[in-house]
Design an enzyme around this catalytic site. Structure first.
Site, PDB file in Angstrom:
ATOM      1  N   GLY A  15      19.489  43.479  17.770  1.00 28.81           N
ATOM      2  CA  GLY A  15      18.414  43.381  18.747  1.00 28.81           C
ATOM      3  C   GLY A  15      17.208  44.217  18.353  1.00 28.81           C
ATOM      4  O   GLY A  15      17.089  44.675  17.213  1.00 28.81           O
ATOM      5  N   LEU A  16      16.365  44.444  19.348  1.00 30.02           N
ATOM      6  CA  LEU A  16      15.086  45.113  19.060  1.00 30.02           C
ATOM      7  C   LEU A  16      15.273  46.630  19.110  1.00 30.02           C
ATOM      8  O   LEU A  16      14.770  47.306  19.996  1.00 30.02           O
ATOM      9  CB  LEU A  16      14.065  44.657  20.111  1.00 30.02           C
ATOM     10  CG  LEU A  16      12.593  44.672  19.713  1.00 30.02           C
ATOM     11  CD1 LEU A  16      12.352  43.930  18.420  1.00 30.02           C
ATOM     12  CD2 LEU A  16      11.760  44.064  20.824  1.00 30.02           C
ATOM     13  N   HIS A  17      16.008  47.164  18.121  1.00 24.68           N
ATOM     14  CA  HIS A  17      16.176  48.618  18.110  1.00 24.68           C
ATOM     15  C   HIS A  17      15.021  49.245  17.332  1.00 24.68           C
ATOM     16  O   HIS A  17      14.023  48.585  17.049  1.00 24.68           O
ATOM     17  CB  HIS A  17      17.568  49.006  17.570  1.00 24.68           C
ATOM     18  CG  HIS A  17      17.763  48.703  16.123  1.00 24.68           C
ATOM     19  ND1 HIS A  17      17.547  49.627  15.150  1.00 24.68           N
ATOM     20  CD2 HIS A  17      18.145  47.555  15.508  1.00 24.68           C
ATOM     21  CE1 HIS A  17      17.780  49.062  13.967  1.00 24.68           C
ATOM     22  NE2 HIS A  17      18.144  47.817  14.167  1.00 24.68           N
ATOM     23  N   ALA A  18      15.138  50.524  17.032  1.00 30.86           N
ATOM     24  CA  ALA A  18      13.977  51.254  16.519  1.00 30.86           C
ATOM     25  C   ALA A  18      13.274  50.606  15.329  1.00 30.86           C
ATOM     26  O   ALA A  18      12.068  50.390  15.361  1.00 30.86           O
ATOM     27  CB  ALA A  18      14.394  52.678  16.172  1.00 30.86           C
ATOM     28  N   ALA A  21      11.601  47.196  16.043  1.00 34.01           N
ATOM     29  CA  ALA A  21      10.489  47.417  16.964  1.00 34.01           C
ATOM     30  C   ALA A  21       9.307  48.030  16.229  1.00 34.01           C
ATOM     31  O   ALA A  21       8.147  47.664  16.449  1.00 34.01           O
ATOM     32  CB  ALA A  21      10.931  48.323  18.111  1.00 34.01           C
TER      33      ALA A  21
END
Lengths: 90, 573
Positions: A15-18, A21
């Site tokens: 997913g949209l982790h660090a 992102a």
């Protein structure tokens, strides 16, 4: 001035982790258009790492990308491509 | 707990450290532009620092590991976030520190609450970044303590020795700290500077906002925040009375320190800075019994050069006008160690590499100081004192190095006093118990009661939870002091006492009775001790000390000494 909208689905596993992102924010920041990312009722600034993380978009999350400005279309092309490439992570 | 007498009324100045909560403090609307500028400055500095860190990390740890700094840098570039901090400053009139803390901690909390397994970890990064920004914001403020334009009372969680050193040169009228005890280093410095101080006031640094009016009552150990008019007036009266008492004591300065039966007692001063010699002389001191040289090392970022040592020593010697000065060689101890210099944290620093042990392992540093002291020895009555000696071997090693340095100076045709007196501190039970042997190889002893009490009673004087157990009135300590004095007499060498005990009027009669003839203390205490000396005869003192030796608890000893002192010199306590 132009406005553009498109839908994307987060398809990388984590997913949209660090890091994804950050990659998203980096690409978004190259364009002069304002970028907004919408998840359900939440709308955040696509150039803000903090807000992008707080979206907590996991794999399979549907996002609406909105760009407003002279390079709106180019911005959305670049961003959707990045999401589809799974942020070059996998 | 009041650790340095006197009363100060001034506006509060909160000295913060990165580990502690930033108080919610508001600013006036016209201060907003300054706060915004401070924030932008801290952001820019942090960014530079992080970029450098990342470059270094890429070289040393590889690009993968270095990418953790990318996130920090990414957050610093987050315009929305920075605008949010700006708004907190501008709309709510909070300080830059408080705004940074609220905004970043708010985000960190949000990360922590997420069920997602990777994001809660980012909270740690946010806290890290918060600390970095605060360090830049507070770092900037820390410097300003040297450039104060008004008198202040400093409030802090704790003061490092180097921060305390700064207080000496500024307009600090008093200070209070959350932690600390009577003999903590900051308390010692406060007394030396005659600044009222109160320590061990939990949360004082959090409860006071900079700018509040603060009364620090070092006599009663009280701190009052924003006093009402009545309290203020009462304290103003108190200050006037205190000044009168001071004045009375000043008159004592010119009178000799002679007991009722006509025995002359030597009263000397303990100092940290050369300029303090003058205050010792003003109080009627007979010289400097302890010149602590550590501040040369703590005050600056780099090791002092021989010339720097010599300049400071020469200044002190000239101010002393022919009276003796005892230079104690570097005694950096666990409680005084500056953060920057500490190479490896020790599990038990008080029993670790400190003081003479450190010097014997860092010979170039030791030799530099010895050269300067020896070069200064031709300018006045200079004596060398070695701290923390625990065995004859250590003493001989140090003396060999002194001899070596003398030879070097001779070869270079630099003048020095070959007969310079060399003495040692007796501040460990081992030295106290072998004083008779050590006495054969030195010219004088100086009893350092602070460390002697700490090592004998196994009490860390800076640990507030056990600090009450720290007392020179313990029968074991009294016995050791008695034995040291006896060993000195037998050997025919001078013995002085330079710990806190020397400046505490409660112990003056006991020490006289045990045979002490030279006291060295923080300068403001000299008149008070002189008052006790002038009120008692040695015969009476000896009788009292014999009685003390029959008691079996520190309580009993202290109560008895208080009672006797009150009877003999009523005004001294």
């Amino acid at each position: 001035m132009a406005e553009a909208t498109c839908e994307v689905t987060i398809c990388n596993k984590l997913g949209l982790h660090a890091r994804p992102a950050m990659a998203f924010v980096d690409v978004a920041s190259k364009f002069s258009s304002a970028i907004q990312v919408v998840k359900g009722k939440e709308t955040v600034d696509g150039k803000s790492i903090m807000q992008m993380l707080l979206l907590a978009a996991t794999q399979g999350t549907q996002l609406t990308l909105r760009a407003d400005g002279d390079d709106a279309a180019e911005a959305l092309n670049a961003l959707t491509a990045l999401v589809r490439r799974k942020f070059d992570e996998e | 707990m009041g650790v340095s007498p006197g009363v100060a009324i001034a506006s509060g100045f909160v000295l913060e450290t990165e580990e502690y909560r930033i108080p919610r403090r508001t600013i006036t609307p016209d201060e907003v532009p300054t706060e915004l500028k401070r924030l932008d400055h801290a952001l820019a500095e942090s960014q530079d620092e992080l970029e450098k860190l990342r470059t270094d990390a890429v070289d040393q740890l590889g690009a993968e590991t270095a990418s953790i700094f990318d996130f920090h840098l990414g957050v610093l570039r987050d315009r929305s976030l920075i605008e949010q901090i700006h708004r907190t400053i501008a709309d709510k009139c909070y300080t830059a520190e408080y705004s940074v803390t609220t905004v970043l901690r708010g985000h960190a909390r949000a990360f922590l609450q997420m069920s997602n397994s990777v994001l809660p970890e980012r909270a740690r990064d946010i806290y890290d970044l918060e600390k970095r920004l605060l360090r830049h914001l507070l770092g900037e403020r820390r410097e300003t303590i040297e450039h104060l334009t008004e008198d202040v009372c400093v409030l802090a969680h704790d003061l490092t020795p180097s921060q305390t050193a700064l207080l000496a040169r500024s307009r600090v009228r008093g200070f209070a700290t959350d932690v600390g005890g009577r003999t903590s280093h900051t308390a010692i410095v406060a007394r030396a500077l005659s600044i009222p101080a109160v320590v061990g006031v939990s949360d004082i640094s959090r409860d006071v906002a900079s700018g509040d009016t603060v009364i620090i009552d070092g006599n009663r150990g009280v701190v009052i925040i924003n006093p009402d008019d009545l309290t203020r007036e009462e304290y103003n009266r108190h200050i006037r009375e205190y000044q009168e008492l001071e004045h009375e004591l000043e008159e004592l300065a010119s009178l000799p320190a002679v007991t009722r039966d006509g025995v002359q007692i030597t009263l000397m001063g303990n100092i940290e800075f050369p300029h303090e010699v003058a205050s010792v002389m003003e109080k009627g001191g007979d010289g400097i019994g302890l010149y602590r040289t550590e501040f040369l090392y703590l005050g600056s970022e780099t090791e002092p050069t021989e010339a720097e040592h010599l300049t400071a020593y020469t200044e002190a010697i000239q101010a002393a006008g022919g009276k003796p000065i005892v230079f104690r060689t570097l005694d950096l101890g666990a409680d005084k160690w500056s953060q920057a210099r500490r190479s490896e944290p020790e599990r038990n620093p008080f029993l670790g590499l400190r003081s003479i042990r450190f010097c014997l392992q860092h010979l170039p540093l030791f030799r530099t100081q010895l050269r300067a002291i020896l070069r200064a020895s031709v300018k006045g009555d200079v004596r060398v004192m070695l701290p923390l000696i625990t065995s004859t071997l250590e003493l001989r090693q140090a003396k060999i190095i002194i001899g070596d340095v003398m030879e070097d100076l001779e070869e270079e045709h630099i003048p020095f006093n070959r007969d310079v007196k060399i003495g040692i501190m007796i501040e460990t039970p081992s030295a106290a118990l072998t004083a008779a042997t050590l006495g054969k190889e030195v010219d004088f002893f100086s009893i350092g009661t602070n460390d002697l009490v700490q090592y004998t009673l196994a009490v860390d004087r800076t640990n507030e939870r056990v600090a009450p157990l720290f007392t020179p009135a313990h029968p074991a300590v009294v016995k050791l002091i008695k034995d040291i004095l006896k060993a000195g007499r037998r050997q025919g060498i001078g013995v002085s006492l330079c710990g806190e005990m020397a400046g505490d009027p409660e112990y003056t009669i006991l020490l006289l009775g045990l045979g002490l003839r030279t006291f060295s203390m923080t300068p403001p205490r000299i008149p008070q001790i002189k008052r006790v000396i002038r009120a008692v005869s040695l015969e009476k003192a000896a009788k009292i000390s014999r009685r003390v030796m029959t008691f079996d608890s520190d309580r009993q000893i202290l109560n008895y000494l208080r009672e006797e002192t009150r009877r003999i010199a009523p005004k001294a306590l």
